[in-house]
Design an enzyme around this catalytic site. Structure first.
Site, PDB file in Angstrom:
ATOM      1  N   HIS A  71       0.854  -1.190   0.000  1.00  0.00           N
ATOM      2  CA  HIS A  71       0.000   0.000   0.000  1.00  0.00           C
ATOM      3  C   HIS A  71       0.884   1.233   0.000  1.00  0.00           C
ATOM      4  O   HIS A  71       1.255   1.730   1.053  1.00  0.00           O
ATOM      5  CB  HIS A  71      -0.916  -0.020   1.219  1.00  0.00           C
ATOM      6  CG  HIS A  71      -2.100  -0.909   1.041  1.00  0.00           C
ATOM      7  ND1 HIS A  71      -1.973  -2.264   0.843  1.00  0.00           N
ATOM      8  CD2 HIS A  71      -3.435  -0.647   0.988  1.00  0.00           C
ATOM      9  CE1 HIS A  71      -3.191  -2.791   0.686  1.00  0.00           C
ATOM     10  NE2 HIS A  71      -4.081  -1.840   0.778  1.00  0.00           N
TER      11      HIS A  71
ATOM     12  N   GLY B  59     -10.278   2.901   6.651  1.00  0.00           N
ATOM     13  CA  GLY B  59      -9.703   1.913   5.745  1.00  0.00           C
ATOM     14  C   GLY B  59      -9.011   2.532   4.542  1.00  0.00           C
ATOM     15  O   GLY B  59      -9.182   3.728   4.251  1.00  0.00           O
ATOM     16  N   HIS B  60      -8.273   1.713   3.810  1.00  0.00           N
ATOM     17  CA  HIS B  60      -7.514   2.167   2.640  1.00  0.00           C
ATOM     18  C   HIS B  60      -8.411   2.780   1.572  1.00  0.00           C
ATOM     19  O   HIS B  60      -9.431   2.226   1.215  1.00  0.00           O
ATOM     20  CB  HIS B  60      -6.680   1.048   2.031  1.00  0.00           C
ATOM     21  CG  HIS B  60      -7.399  -0.225   1.759  1.00  0.00           C
ATOM     22  ND1 HIS B  60      -6.752  -1.362   1.383  1.00  0.00           N
ATOM     23  CD2 HIS B  60      -8.702  -0.549   1.813  1.00  0.00           C
ATOM     24  CE1 HIS B  60      -7.623  -2.329   1.211  1.00  0.00           C
ATOM     25  NE2 HIS B  60      -8.811  -1.864   1.466  1.00  0.00           N
ATOM     26  N   GLY B  61      -8.010   3.930   1.086  1.00  0.00           N
ATOM     27  CA  GLY B  61      -8.709   4.544  -0.031  1.00  0.00           C
ATOM     28  C   GLY B  61      -9.980   5.291   0.341  1.00  0.00           C
ATOM     29  O   GLY B  61     -10.716   5.720  -0.553  1.00  0.00           O
TER      30      GLY B  61
ATOM     31  N   CYS C 213     -12.376   2.357   0.857  1.00  0.00           N
ATOM     32  CA  CYS C 213     -12.990   3.094  -0.247  1.00  0.00           C
ATOM     33  C   CYS C 213     -14.368   3.669   0.084  1.00  0.00           C
ATOM     34  O   CYS C 213     -15.144   3.949  -0.826  1.00  0.00           O
ATOM     35  CB  CYS C 213     -13.055   2.237  -1.504  1.00  0.00           C
ATOM     36  SG  CYS C 213     -11.428   1.751  -2.087  1.00  0.00           S
TER      37      CYS C 213
END
Lengths: 351, 351, 351
Positions: free
Chosen positions: B194, B244-246, B264
């Protein structure tokens, strides 16, 4: 370890073979002939019968058959006290590590241990024999009592006062600023400095990565000279719990992992809150309340009440049907009312 | 502190006794005759009447009776600004502590403070007057703006960019690798590195032990040159939140403790998410959305919508009856339909 | 980077222009003519058609039109492996930093890296090439395998054993004392020392600020020589997860953020638990179970079962009606039963 040595260390009466060599501890189901186990009461008698344990800690009077026995009115506590005999700890800091940075005006009691890279700021007082593990950070203006254990990289912010025999587990943050902003300014949310601190009484334990926020001067004082986030004597808090600004928790209350207490929650004595539960801000849970796991407390709880709100997971198609039927509930209530009225009309027609 | 001094520091007009000695701050209910309180508007007039507060901060025109008064159109914000006058902080780092390890190529602006045992890796730029408390770790390849406060043992991973006046509370982790693995390999889950980072705008605040994951190059860019986890201007995030990621969070949005945003999630401006709520991945909460506590967002939320899903805990036997009746709901719906059909048949027979 | 270089590094076959300059990576939707993307299978063929990606990684046989292509039977994994080519990491510790404190009897394998201010206590063994980032703390009596990555300020308590290629993200706490107290003593809750440790197998990953508690000797051994909290091979755990004392997690199981596993939860292989879910203590989730987000597991889960319990948030007035109707459900069931009986009586009267 000879059983007689265990008996002596625990200060309990031995019945049976004092020379029995005990190699370890285990629950009744697992213990072997060289291991010590415990039995709390006669309702475990069947398990004891089947057990291969060489010796047990048992309450006075309880039959243990042909086994050696240590008598204690608190067998589980005696078992807990026996653990360090078999699993000695060699990882305690001793003395003041040369890399510890301690402010000149900090006052350390006799026998305090300070681990490597610990930082102790100005105006800190620490009671006798308290042990600070590696990387603990005390900003300053804080008080710790005697015989506390502060684990690795705990952070203690200013205006925190902590009693005796308190244990703070790794990564706990005490006295961080609460989530409080004013919203009356056109330039957006503006922080309220949270400088009314945290007060933690004796014999409290706080879990790993738990956060306890400080209060601010606008919080309710609840009859005290100043507001603060307050944890009463003997409170036990598990890992990853969030205690919001201005919460007050009564003596001997236990709070399990991942619980979240919104700001100004007031909790009485001897309350038990199971994991992942949460409270709305400003609610009260009275003495002896018992809150199940994953339960949201949205209204005050009466003394001794037992509250549940956990939604048990089920097979996914069954769950989809349940959730879909919820939406039809208000309509269903109306339809049943209509059926009842029609039935009443029929009855009246027939009469 | 004399009331005139408070007025001067806050830049507000004083009505009444400029020589009044103020010893502290408190809410209207608690304040005594030597304390300063505040009133936001006329709906608290009754509380003000009963209050013993010696002085209040009040909006222009609001009657405060025989009390001394500071006039401000933003009374709560003025009260918040008064806190440091009564609770001075003596715990700020000043200068560069000799134990701080700073990479040679790191660029520090004027007046930056770096506390003990802070580690600053390669290619880091830090703006003027930013203060890093003890044990903060910046891996490298990161940018911090001016006037930020980084509290104890915050970790900032590579490829994080942070604006001005950002506050990161103790234990926060920014830019950790998101939970992303490929599952197409027979050897099991394989990590996706990441490395698309995190972008945090000005005036953001991030709570203690909160984690903000970095994005990876396969995440949606959402019209930007590269994907990243993005927090807009003025976003306020409480303790133990997981982003979370994004994820992308719009300006001025507030997120309370223990909220979890799955990967996301796209959140608009001025959204408010109460504690312990969560989102499914890839959902959108539009501008002005308001999410209640302990609520799961499983579908997109319209602009300005107010969404609840909290299950209020009730007495445990009542709860057991409710949960048991859920399982019977699909069947109940069928039974009511049958009753309705039968009633219709009767009606037809009689007609 | 030339496409041929990427092909070589990934060890895959190139079809098309080997000299194509690739400037970055992106998903199909976002990629431009100088970027490399990937396609997992033919169901994304439409997206590929519209994509501007200059090159793609695609499974053998899948048509990619006029594009350059790298052939891989695991395209997503190949894409993941390409990330470091475009986003090199310059933040790895190398060698033993002079500020690292390493106990004399600690054994470090070849090529181990230890970052600044790391503390490694007595009786620690660390395998080859393992990298410990800044501020990691190992209390002592712990084993780490080879090729592990321990991120900033991870804490590893005594009696933790960790396999090869394990990644611990920033702020994780491994082996903290579980929430276990005896309640039989009149002087209140008394701690059970949790000294049966944690065992973590190879290829495990543990997220930021996650806590994994140690077991104690009274926990079930589950057929092993001693009890322990156990994580099987390839287990992946996200951020802010709480794993209670004595839990056992099977190989290749994945657990998303903010999940809480109460003590002695037993989880099989290849289980997937989505975010914010939780388990009651002592339940079992069998192999291949799949647990939805925000779901409470209160009873054992069968092999391969898919369990949901998420309550989807809805518009607040609709939600208020649903919750209000729950309370009337037991009464509604009785009313429908009465209606049915009355209808049956009518039918009998008519017969």
């Amino acid at each position: 370890v000879k059983l007689s040595v265990v008996a002596e260390r625990l200060g309990v009466v031995l019945e049976g073979d004092p020379h029995l060599e005990i190699t370890g501890l285990a629950g009744l189901e697992d213990a072997g002939p060289e291991e010590l186990s415990f039995i709390s009461g006669s309702r475990y008698a069947r398990v004891l019968e089947r057990s291969r344990a060489g010796a047990v800690i048992a309450p006075p009077g309880l039959a243990v058959e042909a086994r050696s026995c240590l008598r204690s009115s608190t067998p589980y506590s005696a078992f807990a006290q026996a653990v360090p005999l078999f699993f000695p700890s060699a990882t305690e800091p001793a003395g003041i590590h040369p890399t510890a940075l301690i402010a000149e005006d900090a006052e350390l009691g006799e026998g305090v241990s300070v681990g490597p890279y610990v930082v102790i700021g100005a105006c800190v007082r620490i009671g006798a024999r308290t042990r600070l593990h590696a990387h603990a950070v005390l900003y300053g203006q804080a008080t710790l009592g005697a015989d506390c254990v502060v684990h690795a990289r705990v952070v203690i912010h200013p205006r925190v006062s902590i009693g005796d025999r308190v244990v703070l587990h790794s990564g706990a943050v005490i006295g961080s600023e609460g989530f409080g902003f004013t919203l009356d300014s056109p330039s957006g949310a503006q922080r309220i400095p949270h400088r009314s601190g945290v007060e933690i009484a004796d014999d409290v334990e706080i879990g790993a990565n738990t956060t306890i926020d400080a209060a601010h001067p606008g919080h309710p004082r609840l009859g005290r000279p100043t507001p603060a986030t307050r944890l009463g004597r003997g409170v036990k808090i598990d890992n990853q719990v969030q205690v919001g600004h201005g919460c007050v928790i009564g003596d001997a209350t236990m709070i399990c992992a991942q619980v979240g207490l919104a700001g100004c929650t007031v909790i009485g004595r001897d309350v038990y809150i199971a994991g992942q539960s949460g409270t709305k801000g400003h609610v009260t849970i009275a003495d002896g309340g018992r809150i199940g796991g994953a339960t949201s407390i949205t209204a005050d709880v009466e003394p001794g009440a037992w509250i549940l709100g956990v939604v048990p997971g089920v097979e996914r198609r069954a769950w989809a049907r349940i959730v879909a039927s919820w939406k039809r509930l208000p309509e269903l209530l109306r339809r049943v009312r209509t059926l009842e009225e029609r039935a009443r009309e029929r009855d009246e027609e027939r009469a």
